[in-house]
Design a protein around this motif. Sequence first.
Motif, PDB file in Angstrom:
ATOM      1  N   SER A 103       2.274 -11.248  -5.667  1.00 20.51           N
ATOM      2  CA  SER A 103       0.891 -10.940  -5.301  1.00 20.51           C
ATOM      3  C   SER A 103       0.037 -12.197  -5.290  1.00 20.51           C
ATOM      4  O   SER A 103      -0.857 -12.345  -4.443  1.00 20.51           O
ATOM      5  N   LEU A 107      -1.914 -13.434  -1.974  1.00 24.02           N
ATOM      6  CA  LEU A 107      -3.371 -13.530  -2.025  1.00 24.02           C
ATOM      7  C   LEU A 107      -3.843 -14.938  -1.678  1.00 24.02           C
ATOM      8  O   LEU A 107      -4.850 -15.110  -0.974  1.00 24.02           O
ATOM      9  N   ALA A 110      -3.406 -15.238   2.048  1.00 27.21           N
ATOM     10  CA  ALA A 110      -4.427 -14.451   2.734  1.00 27.21           C
ATOM     11  C   ALA A 110      -5.766 -15.171   2.739  1.00 27.21           C
ATOM     12  O   ALA A 110      -6.478 -15.196   3.752  1.00 27.21           O
ATOM     13  N   TYR A 122      -5.856  -6.709   2.890  1.00 27.65           N
ATOM     14  CA  TYR A 122      -4.983  -6.659   1.717  1.00 27.65           C
ATOM     15  C   TYR A 122      -5.108  -5.268   1.108  1.00 27.65           C
ATOM     16  O   TYR A 122      -6.167  -4.907   0.580  1.00 27.65           O
ATOM     17  N   SER A 124      -3.677  -2.701  -1.695  1.00 29.30           N
ATOM     18  CA  SER A 124      -2.911  -2.655  -2.934  1.00 29.30           C
ATOM     19  C   SER A 124      -2.850  -1.220  -3.434  1.00 29.30           C
ATOM     20  O   SER A 124      -3.872  -0.533  -3.512  1.00 29.30           O
ATOM     21  N   VAL A 146     -11.509 -11.863   2.841  1.00 34.25           N
ATOM     22  CA  VAL A 146     -10.347 -10.987   2.869  1.00 34.25           C
ATOM     23  C   VAL A 146     -10.815  -9.571   2.589  1.00 34.25           C
ATOM     24  O   VAL A 146     -11.507  -9.321   1.602  1.00 34.25           O
ATOM     25  N   VAL A 148     -10.261  -6.017   1.243  1.00 37.49           N
ATOM     26  CA  VAL A 148      -9.397  -5.496   0.192  1.00 37.49           C
ATOM     27  C   VAL A 148      -9.615  -3.998   0.066  1.00 37.49           C
ATOM     28  O   VAL A 148     -10.747  -3.513   0.175  1.00 37.49           O
ATOM     29  N   ILE A 171      -1.265  -7.002   4.480  1.00 36.89           N
ATOM     30  CA  ILE A 171      -0.435  -7.077   3.282  1.00 36.89           C
ATOM     31  C   ILE A 171      -0.453  -5.717   2.602  1.00 36.89           C
ATOM     32  O   ILE A 171      -1.527  -5.179   2.304  1.00 36.89           O
ATOM     33  N   ASP A 173       0.875  -3.978  -0.765  1.00 34.72           N
ATOM     34  CA  ASP A 173       1.384  -4.324  -2.097  1.00 34.72           C
ATOM     35  C   ASP A 173       1.292  -3.079  -3.003  1.00 34.72           C
ATOM     36  O   ASP A 173       0.248  -2.800  -3.574  1.00 34.72           O
TER      37      ASP A 173
END
Length: 455
Positions: A103, A107, A110, A122, A124, A146, A148, A171, A173
């Motif tokens: 991660s 990150l 990214a 991103y 998660s 980014v 999130v 991404i 995750d």
Amino acid sequence: MAKATRRYVCRECGASFPKWRGFCDACGTADSIEEEVFAVRPKAFGVVQGGKSKPAVMSDLSVQTLDEPRRSSGMDELDRVLGGGLVRNSAVLIGGDPGIGKSTLLLQAAARLAGTGGRVVYVSGEEATAQIAMRARRLGVDGAAVQVANANALGEIMAALDAGPPPDLLIIDSIQTVFSENLDSAPGTVAQVRACGHELVQYAKQSGAAVFLVGHVTKDGQIAGPRVLEHMVDTVLYFEGDRSHHFRILRSVKNRFGSADEIGVFEMAEQGLIETPNPSALFLGDRDEPVPGAAIFAGMEGSRPILVEIQALVAPSPLATPRRAVVGWDSGRLAMILAVLDTRLGLSLGQNEVYLNVAGGLRISEPAADLAVAAALLSSLSGHSVAPATVIFGEVGLSGAVRRVARSEARLKESSKLGFEHAIVPAGSEGKDLIRTTEVGGLEKLLSLFPLDDR
């Protein structure tokens, strides 16, 4: 109407069985069979409701290809492993042990890509957005643009992606935490990983985004879930490293757009992962003066030459069955080298305890390390150290002959650049004008460098 039915699937290899059992007959793994509920649709394959399905578009090999340049991730080591940078429409699977830094790596990449104007998303399923922001502040990238999100449901993720323009980098995750609402099984099961992985790979192919999927690993170091996931993606990366050491290795084991077995080296620090453009200096940084039992091996990892120290210790054993301990190399390969030394040179290494270690925690797999291992064993047995500023490489056959290896010129060039002045190499190796060399055609010539009479 679809009819629900059940079957039992191995989460390690994907083999299916009509009934539950304690171990998988296909791969032999115990306690890996999980129940899977799926729907059987009462219609012929390739036919949709109301008529025939749309036929696939056929073309010949003269079809126009995508010649778009790769986009840099902002991390040179990651770009090296990917084959030169991010590829549009690509899907990348990255796995590694818990806490190894997957991660953190993604990150940082990214944030650097977003700093160059790229759109990065991103998602998660393991951390809240506040936790990701906390890690970003620790890494010094909290100002990056980014986007999130914390989400586990595949439908929510796809709806959020469809609401805006496709990102340059997506991404996830991790893939084991994502679940499809159309399946009754729990997240991380074979059915969920296969279905969600397929959906995200298709999104990459249709949207033009580069998609990174983070995967959990099993106790054996393999990516958890069905192996079909590794077949679906374009690139499979493994993030390796020993927690007792400060470096990490990103290794490519599959790459449709570049060379497989390529590696990138990072150093773990308080501010995150730091790229290491010269890993040989890192692995040899703590090397002391030459001592018996130590030999410098000039190896290749992908297209990159790397110099590491191989340490051996041969000691008398009070046991009927002497110990054999190997760290960083194949134990079967060590047994072969010991048998060749005993048979072809008349040594008695089989009666001694043998310990072999690759310094720095790096794992070596190429046969070119045979000669360096043999030299380290002979050095420890004789008490004579390898000549200073010397590197060694070569493959040893069962007859005791030393065979040439590939990329010898690159190995010698890297050795010369790091200040080494002498190399012990197989006869006929290329690049001998780069450094002073001693050619050995068999182990008898190597034994002459370590006299055993004055032990």
